[in-house]
Design an enzyme around this catalytic site. Structure first.
Site, PDB file in Angstrom:
ATOM      1  N   TRP A  98       0.807  -1.221   0.000  1.00  0.00           N
ATOM      2  CA  TRP A  98       0.000   0.000   0.000  1.00  0.00           C
ATOM      3  C   TRP A  98       0.834   1.262   0.000  1.00  0.00           C
ATOM      4  CZ3 TRP A  98      -4.570  -0.205  -1.846  1.00  0.00           C
ATOM      5  CH2 TRP A  98      -5.277  -1.405  -1.787  1.00  0.00           C
ATOM      6  N   ASP A 163      -1.021   6.945   6.697  1.00  0.00           N
ATOM      7  CA  ASP A 163      -2.198   6.205   6.245  1.00  0.00           C
ATOM      8  C   ASP A 163      -2.477   5.150   7.311  1.00  0.00           C
ATOM      9  OD1 ASP A 163      -4.069   4.528   5.119  1.00  0.00           O
ATOM     10  OD2 ASP A 163      -2.931   4.099   3.304  1.00  0.00           O
ATOM     11  N   LYS A 187     -12.675  -0.736   7.794  1.00  0.00           N
ATOM     12  CA  LYS A 187     -11.988  -1.856   8.439  1.00  0.00           C
ATOM     13  C   LYS A 187     -12.180  -1.859   9.957  1.00  0.00           C
ATOM     14  CE  LYS A 187      -8.370  -1.742   4.884  1.00  0.00           C
ATOM     15  NZ  LYS A 187      -8.693  -2.942   4.101  1.00  0.00           N
TER      16      LYS A 187
END
Length: 357
Positions: A98, A163, A187
């Site tokens: 990511w 992030d 999430k």
């Protein structure tokens, strides 16, 4: 679906939250599905959501909380558009799948330098090569595809951006070291469609002229995140999840649960060392997404098939990384973890028996 899901893409809602949300969706006056974002009721909901978030994370007053639509990947572009100003350099830590996605997008707008490359363990921040001219340095706090997590955030000479899509509200935060945090909500605190941006107001007002106004952090902050239609339903779910977290002891309790659960998984994997292999250094193994491989990679399909048959779903690793991935977000029940640990041990015993035969 019977059994338990360990999906990395979205975490489950606790049963009591799911029941509450379902009740609020019933047709009729007052249904959350038709709540106007211009109404006093929505403004009260948003204010309560922000207040609870601030209590849970001890967010300083100088930070603004933005409730934005879309997923966290949109922020890969919006960060440089909003933070670079007249500058061009930005530093990134390459820690896995990511962070590389964030780097690739940032290169469309910024001169990106790599402050550190992470392979199995996070190097000490003292050896990071952060460009002193950088508008910010970006890290991905928990790499869901790779199973690696930053245990702490370093003090850097430039603003630190994180992030935290997969571990927000799963660990306490030190806002003396962080200047901006962003996370998709699906999430750890709800459903897809909401992205939270928590930003030091000293970073506002730097957006490039070409930045769409509804994506300008300063403009959204000035409009109370209602410059365009905000994601009303995901904010409602986040409201319920945040209060659920608070009622169970807050972020410290979520962090303790994540540590306890992941250690149970890692202990089962370690006991089955001939069957499982863990590629990440012990110190930086994720408390949220334990990732591992079968020592005999050819057995991965058999493992996943057996897990599905046992009611343990969504364990396949990221398509670009492979292996097996467990996701232990806040809403995962202890019973799910217990069932998984028992399966890991039983599968390893069977494989060990076959090898010895």
């Amino acid at each position: 679906m019977l059994g338990f899901s360990f999906s990395a893409a979205a975490g489950p809602l606790p049963d009591e939250v799911a029941v509450d949300v379902a009740a609020a969706c019933r047709p009729g006056r007052g249904s959350i599905l038709s709540l106007p974002f211009t109404s006093p009721a929505f403004r009260a909901l948003q204010a309560e959501t922000e207040a609870c978030l601030r209590r849970l994370l001890a967010i300083p007053d100088r930070f603004r909380v933005l409730f934005l639509a879309g997923g966290a990947s949109a922020q890969f572009a919006l960060l440089p558009l909003n933070l670079l100003g007249d500058s061009r350099p930005a530093s990134y830590v390459d820690s896995g799948h990511w962070s590389r996605r964030a780097i690739a997008e940032a290169k469309r707008y910024a001169e990106v330098s790599i402050a550190a490359r992470v392979s199995g363990a996070v190097p000490d921040a003292a050896v990071w090569q952060v460009d002193p001219r950088a508008a910010y340095c970006h890290v991905t706090s928990n790499e869901t595809a790779d199973g690696l997590q930053f245990r702490e955030f370093p003090a850097l000479p430039v603003p630190l951006v994180a992030d935290m899509t997969s571990d927000l509200l799963m660990r306490p935060l030190d806002f003396t070291r962080l200047s901006l945090v962003y996370a998709g909500a699906q999430k750890t605190i709800g459903t897809p469609g909401l992205t939270l941006v928590i930003v030091d107001e000293r970073l506002l007002g730097r957006a490039r002229p070409e930045t769409p106004r509804v994506m300008d952090y300063a403009a959204q902050a000035a409009a109370g995140s209602r410059l365009c239609t905000p994601p009303v339903f995901p904010i409602f779910v986040a409201h319920r999840m945040l209060h659920w977290i608070e009622a169970r002891g807050g972020v410290a309790a979520m962090a303790e649960a994540a540590c306890r659960r992941s250690e149970a998984v890692y202990a089962a994997l370690a006991d089955g060392a001939g069957t499982y292999a863990m590629p990440v250094d012990r110190v930086h193994r994720s408390h949220v997404n334990p990732c591992f491989r079968l020592a005999d990679e050819a057995q991965t399909a058999l493992f996943l098939q057996a897990a599905e048959a046992g009611g343990l779903h969504d364990l396949r690793g990221h398509p670009d990384v492979g292996g097996v991935r467990v996701s232990l977000y806040n809403g995962v029940a202890d019973a799910a973890v217990d069932a998984l640990v028992a399966f890991l041990r039983a599968f390893a015993r069977r494989r060990s028996g076959l090898r010895a035969a």
